[in-house]
Write an enzyme that holds these catalytic residues in place. Structure first.
Site, mmCIF file in Angstrom:
data_model
loop_
_atom_site.group_PDB
_atom_site.id
_atom_site.type_symbol
_atom_site.label_atom_id
_atom_site.label_comp_id
_atom_site.label_asym_id
_atom_site.label_seq_id
_atom_site.Cartn_x
_atom_site.Cartn_y
_atom_site.Cartn_z
ATOM 1 N N LYS A 1 130.808 47.682 125.945
ATOM 2 C CA LYS A 1 130.549 46.944 124.702
ATOM 3 C C LYS A 1 130.801 47.849 123.498
ATOM 4 O O LYS A 1 130.086 48.815 123.290
ATOM 5 C CB LYS A 1 129.104 46.437 124.643
ATOM 6 C CG LYS A 1 128.950 45.400 123.532
ATOM 7 C CD LYS A 1 127.544 45.263 123.014
ATOM 8 C CE LYS A 1 127.230 46.186 121.874
ATOM 9 N NZ LYS A 1 128.002 45.976 120.643
ATOM 10 N N GLU B 1 118.611 62.170 110.447
ATOM 11 C CA GLU B 1 120.070 62.095 110.444
ATOM 12 C C GLU B 1 120.516 61.064 109.410
ATOM 13 O O GLU B 1 120.067 59.924 109.440
ATOM 14 C CB GLU B 1 120.559 61.662 111.835
ATOM 15 C CG GLU B 1 122.063 61.581 111.934
ATOM 16 C CD GLU B 1 122.527 61.089 113.307
ATOM 17 O OE1 GLU B 1 121.963 60.105 113.804
ATOM 18 O OE2 GLU B 1 123.453 61.703 113.867
ATOM 19 N N GLY C 1 124.989 56.504 120.744
ATOM 20 C CA GLY C 1 124.523 55.803 119.551
ATOM 21 C C GLY C 1 123.216 56.395 119.060
ATOM 22 O O GLY C 1 122.935 57.580 119.282
ATOM 23 N N SER C 2 122.424 55.568 118.433
ATOM 24 C CA SER C 2 121.209 56.083 117.783
ATOM 25 C C SER C 2 120.037 56.176 118.766
ATOM 26 O O SER C 2 120.013 55.496 119.793
ATOM 27 C CB SER C 2 120.830 55.160 116.624
ATOM 28 O OG SER C 2 120.498 53.891 117.137
ATOM 29 N N CYS D 1 128.711 62.796 115.251
ATOM 30 C CA CYS D 1 127.388 63.091 115.819
ATOM 31 C C CYS D 1 127.047 64.575 115.710
ATOM 32 O O CYS D 1 125.906 64.938 115.478
ATOM 33 C CB CYS D 1 127.295 62.622 117.257
ATOM 34 S SG CYS D 1 128.537 63.338 118.326
ATOM 35 N N GLU E 1 123.508 59.604 124.788
ATOM 36 C CA GLU E 1 124.036 60.618 123.860
ATOM 37 C C GLU E 1 123.720 60.138 122.461
ATOM 38 O O GLU E 1 124.289 59.163 121.996
ATOM 39 C CB GLU E 1 125.541 60.741 124.025
ATOM 40 C CG GLU E 1 125.866 60.868 125.481
ATOM 41 C CD GLU E 1 126.898 61.885 125.761
ATOM 42 O OE1 GLU E 1 127.142 62.726 124.884
ATOM 43 O OE2 GLU E 1 127.439 61.826 126.847
HETATM 44 P P1 NAD Z 1 123.604 52.195 117.186
HETATM 45 O O1 NAD Z 1 122.626 52.699 118.176
HETATM 46 O O2 NAD Z 1 123.128 51.305 116.099
HETATM 47 O O3 NAD Z 1 124.758 51.392 117.917
HETATM 48 C C1 NAD Z 1 125.494 51.952 118.992
HETATM 49 C C2 NAD Z 1 125.880 50.822 119.949
HETATM 50 O O4 NAD Z 1 124.693 50.254 120.499
HETATM 51 C C3 NAD Z 1 126.643 49.681 119.282
HETATM 52 O O5 NAD Z 1 127.622 49.192 120.173
HETATM 53 C C4 NAD Z 1 125.551 48.633 119.089
HETATM 54 O O6 NAD Z 1 126.035 47.322 119.034
HETATM 55 C C5 NAD Z 1 124.711 48.853 120.329
HETATM 56 N N1 NAD Z 1 123.347 48.353 120.222
HETATM 57 C C6 NAD Z 1 122.578 48.254 119.101
HETATM 58 N N2 NAD Z 1 121.374 47.728 119.416
HETATM 59 C C7 NAD Z 1 121.367 47.488 120.747
HETATM 60 C C8 NAD Z 1 120.413 46.967 121.671
HETATM 61 N N3 NAD Z 1 119.220 46.548 121.278
HETATM 62 N N4 NAD Z 1 120.751 46.912 122.994
HETATM 63 C C9 NAD Z 1 121.939 47.330 123.415
HETATM 64 N N5 NAD Z 1 122.915 47.814 122.582
HETATM 65 C C10 NAD Z 1 122.624 47.898 121.270
HETATM 66 O O7 NAD Z 1 124.319 53.471 116.599
HETATM 67 P P2 NAD Z 1 125.503 53.485 115.506
HETATM 68 O O8 NAD Z 1 124.889 53.345 114.173
HETATM 69 O O9 NAD Z 1 126.610 52.559 115.880
HETATM 70 O O10 NAD Z 1 126.082 54.948 115.743
HETATM 71 C C11 NAD Z 1 125.596 56.024 115.058
HETATM 72 C C12 NAD Z 1 124.729 56.879 115.953
HETATM 73 O O11 NAD Z 1 125.451 57.321 117.113
HETATM 74 C C13 NAD Z 1 124.302 58.144 115.250
HETATM 75 O O12 NAD Z 1 122.954 58.414 115.527
HETATM 76 C C14 NAD Z 1 125.197 59.209 115.887
HETATM 77 O O13 NAD Z 1 124.706 60.502 115.800
HETATM 78 C C15 NAD Z 1 125.303 58.718 117.274
HETATM 79 N N6 NAD Z 1 126.446 59.338 117.967
HETATM 80 C C16 NAD Z 1 126.208 60.235 118.978
HETATM 81 C C17 NAD Z 1 127.267 60.850 119.633
HETATM 82 C C18 NAD Z 1 127.030 61.850 120.745
HETATM 83 O O14 NAD Z 1 127.957 62.172 121.466
HETATM 84 N N7 NAD Z 1 125.827 62.343 120.958
HETATM 85 C C19 NAD Z 1 128.577 60.555 119.256
HETATM 86 C C20 NAD Z 1 128.785 59.642 118.222
HETATM 87 C C21 NAD Z 1 127.700 59.030 117.583
#
Ligand code: NAD
Length: 411
Positions: free
Chosen positions: A105, A315, A158-159, A216, A181
């Site tokens: 996704k 962050e 993601g977050s 990230c 991650e």
């Molecule tokens: P996010 O967590 O809002 O979204 C990431 C993904 O999760 C998206 O596809 C989103 O649709 C999905 N998602 C959101 N809510 C969900 C739920 N309840 N259930 C299942 N899926 C859900 O994060 P973002 O704002 O898109 O990305 C930014 C974050 O990602 C930052 O914190 C960044 O540091 C992190 N990040 C980490 C790495 C790493 O390798 N550690 C790399 C890139 C980004």
């Protein structure tokens, strides 16, 4: 998998443009980080997959103990918008290499390159249904994937907030393994004996400002030894102000757009918090190029940030660098480790012993020395603490997508 890599390389420019129109990353970076990196990732795991074998255990002589690595089955992958193709490939390629199928996704605001990747995979001979992309919101589609009884392993970037929801969903469904991650607030530490302050300033500026800080591992917390603080901050300010921000498809621009208006608003809200807490915005701090209709933010540096400030602890995921002064190596370590995160770090010093001491003392998944950023497929990327529990890349990533099965054979 080699054919997929070839095809990504052949379509690199088209894929990069498609991605930039979706997420606003500056083209030069997108070209290298997205199709460039994704092709390399498919090639790396294509080469790796026939080097992975089972084990013969040293059991008693009348027993043959074999340890098989078996595919987990269905891997659910959920990825963010900042580098969708690169991060998608980090999860897809090792999962396929170990014999799994994948349901991925993408983020709401950046799905086009991954949809194209799915077509490429089919065109290259991957059987239908082995790689599936399902678009939709996190709350609905992402949550459905996390709750699915048919998904055996969840791999997520993601977050932290979403990561927590995935762990809950796993507990409420089939106890699927979750590899997370997450975000970071990575310290970039400049000692007075750094070999080349000018170079350190240039690399540190790109370490936070590229892709408008939406990286990230961004070095978002600068810690500077008092003896060089003023000189280094002046160099850094000059670097920040020299960066050309604008249309991400204009090759003359070094920094592109912020991903969305929502993200830009979030970035700006941190400016209000920083000022209220006594931070001094010495450059940037505001929206720019509003007349273009795009979401752009000036590279921003905030000095006088203390360890209890929001800008030190949270962050932003935007082009915002916080600066904190330190006096001793022990204080630098204490400040570096003073957040809940543990993703990346940088150390600038000419003292080799100190470099090794800092690598050992800093709680992070990667510590860069006399550079910031930089990695390839041979090394893992992942965090400790609230930056996560899983690693993408390297041979270690293969372990996420296999189960171990023992055969105990009486002879
Ligand atoms: P996010 O967590 O809002 O979204 C990431 C993904 O999760 C998206 O596809 C989103 O649709 C999905 N998602 C959101 N809510 C969900 C739920 N309840 N259930 C299942 N899926 C859900 O994060 P973002 O704002 O898109 O990305 C930014 C974050 O990602 C930052 O914190 C960044 O540091 C992190 N990040 C980490 C790495 C790493 O390798 N550690 C790399 C890139 C980004």
């Amino acid at each position: 998998m080699h054919r997929i890599a070839d095809r990504i390389e052949a379509e690199a420019v088209e894929l990069a443009v498609l991605g930039v129109r979706d997420n606003g990353t500056e083209f030069n970076m997108a070209l290298k980080a997205e199709p460039g990196s994704a092709a390399g990732t498919f090639r790396y795991y294509a080469e790796a997959l026939d080097k992975v074998a089972g084990e013969v255990a040293p059991t008693q002589p009348d027993v043959l103990g074999l340890v098989h690595r078996t595919p987990v089955g269905v891997v659910g992958a959920i990825v963010p918008w900042n580098f969708p193709l690169m991060i998608g490939a980090w999860k897809l390629a090792p999962a396929l290499a170990m014999g799994n199928s994948v349901v991925l996704k993408p983020a709401e605001t950046a799905s086009l390159t991954l949809l194209r990747l799915a077509q490429i995979c089919v065109e290259c001979g991957l059987p239908d249904g082995v790689f599936n992309v399902v678009t939709g919101s996190g709350a609905e589609t992402g949550a459905a994937l996390a709750m699915s009884m048919g998904v055996d392993v969840l791999t997520f970037t993601g977050s932290g907030g979403t990561g927590r929801k995935l762990l809950e969903a796993s507990a409420r469904s089939n106890l699927k393994r979750c590899y997370l991650e997450l975000g970071g607030k990575s310290p970039n530490i400049v000692f007075g004996d750094a070999p080349d302050l000018q170079k350190a300033a240039r690399v540190s500026a790109m370490g936070i400002f590229r892709n408008s800080g939406q990286v990230c591992v961004a070095g978002s917390r600068l810690l500077v030894e008092a003896s060089v603080h003023d000189e280094f901050v002046a160099l850094l300010k000059a670097e920040a102000e020299a960066l050309r921000v604008g249309d991400p498809l204009d090759l003359g621009n070094q920094i592109g757009a912020v991903n969305s208006e929502e993200q830009l608003r979030r970035n700006l809200s941190f400016m209000d918090m920083a000022r209220a807490e006594g931070g001094q915005v010495i450059t940037g701090g505001a929206r720019i190029l509003a007349e273009t209709g795009g979401s752009y933010m000036a590279p921003t540096i905030v000095t006088h940030v203390a360890r209890d400030h929001a800008l030190f602890q949270r962050e932003v995921f935007g082009p915002v660098l916080s600066v904190t002064k330190f006096e001793t190596e022990a204080e630098a370590v204490s400040l570096a480790n003073a957040t809940d995160f543990g993703l990346a770090a940088g150390v600038w010093t000419a003292d080799l012993s100190r470099a090794h001491r800092m690598v050992a003392a800093i709680r992070a998944g990667v510590v860069h020395v006399n550079t910031y950023g930089g990695a390839d497929n041979t090394v893992p990327l992942g965090g400790v603490g609230q930056s996560g529990n899983g690693h993408d890349k390297s041979l270690h990533a293969l372990d996420k997508y296999v189960d171990l099965k023992t055969a105990w054979i009486q002879l």
